[in-house]
Design a protein around this motif. Structure first.
Motif: not given
Length: 296
Positions: A157-174
């Protein structure tokens, strides 16, 4: 419900005793927990050697010498207790108390090792835990495990993978971080703590910390590092407990004394440069603790 660090602490507490031990007998004191036990469960485990005790997300995986795997989950109130000669240990340290009332002892593993006999007892007052059987060669396709995301441990789990996972997600971060399809085993306590460490608001849209495909952003790198370190710190401290519940080696879990925001509503923010006060809000039915001044 126990979170990943608590389950990992339980695994580490049971591992020295259970790995390499033979199951001489399995006592089932009721026909079911959350689910019925597999058919002939006790008979199928009798005489088997435990080759490895692993973990995936919040599941304990007991690999046996015939290629079968016991999938165990603690549920809300489950715990394992080791009874060996005159000693009794309860591996794991939990945020909420675990029972030692013997009337809730539902499963007893009778183990044989060169050093002697021992028992590992599963106690579960609310009976939301379970034990199922799977085959090792099809384990990753099991319905409970097939769709789990990356583990929040190690360097996967690194910054690049987390960025790809969350791209375009409109749900709250938590909410996004609690999605087990993205990150396996990450729960409420440690999401709150990781977001505080990363100085990110639980209310911001998840997609706002993402960047270009395959590239990390400052925020995604900071959050990935915070997730990994908070889990590692909690495991090293023996999980989280507010009561005196001992691990297999007799030590206590003290990570709850390091909580910066979780359950700290009304307390001054622990960040030295911040003058904010920890607040509690409810997101998707769960309590969220954060500092609205420094978490943006």
């Amino acid at each position: 419900m126990p979170e990943l660090p608590e389950v990992e602490t339980v695994r580490r507490g049971l591992q020295p005793l259970m790995e390499g031990a033979s199951i001489t007998r399995l006592d089932l004191r009721r026909p079911d927990l959350r689910f019925p036990f597999p058919p002939d469960f006790a008979m199928r485990l009798q005489g088997r050697r435990i080759d490895a005790l692993a973990r995936r997300a919040k599941y304990l995986l007991m690999h046996l010498d015939d290629g079968s795997v016991v999938i165990a989950h603690l549920g809300m109130s489950g715990s394992f207790r080791i009874e060996q000669e005159s000693e009794t240990d309860q591996p794991g340290a939990f945020h909420h108390p675990r029972s030692k009332d013997q009337k809730h002892d539902h499963v007893v593993f009778h183990l044989s090792r060169p050093e002697g006999e021992a028992q590992v007892i599963f106690n579960d007052p609310r009976r939301f835990g379970f034990m199922l059987l799977a085959e090792a060669d099809t384990l990753t396709a099991h319905p409970l495990l097939a769709d789990l995301g990356v583990e929040p441990t190690g360097n996967a789990l690194d910054g690049a993978l987390l960025s790809d996972m969350l791209r375009n997600k409109k749900t709250p971060l938590k909410s996004a971080l609690l999605d087990q399809h993205l990150i396996a085993g990450l729960g409420n306590i440690y999401v709150c703590e990781a977001l505080w460490r990363a100085a990110l608001s639980p209310k911001r849209l998840a997609g706002t910390i993402a960047g270009k495909p395959g590239k990390e952003t400052v925020r995604s790198r900071r959050l990935a590092e915070a997730i990994r370190t908070v889990i590692a710190d909690a495991v090293a401290a023996g999980g989280s407990t507010l009561r005196d519940h001992r691990q297999a080696d007799g030590s206590l879990g003290y990570f709850q004394h390091s909580f910066q925001v979780y359950d700290q509503e009304g307390s001054p923010c622990a960040r030295l440069s911040c003058t904010g006060v920890v607040q509690r809000i409810v997101q998707a039915g769960r309590s969220t603790f954060y500092c609205p001044r420094c978490q943006r």
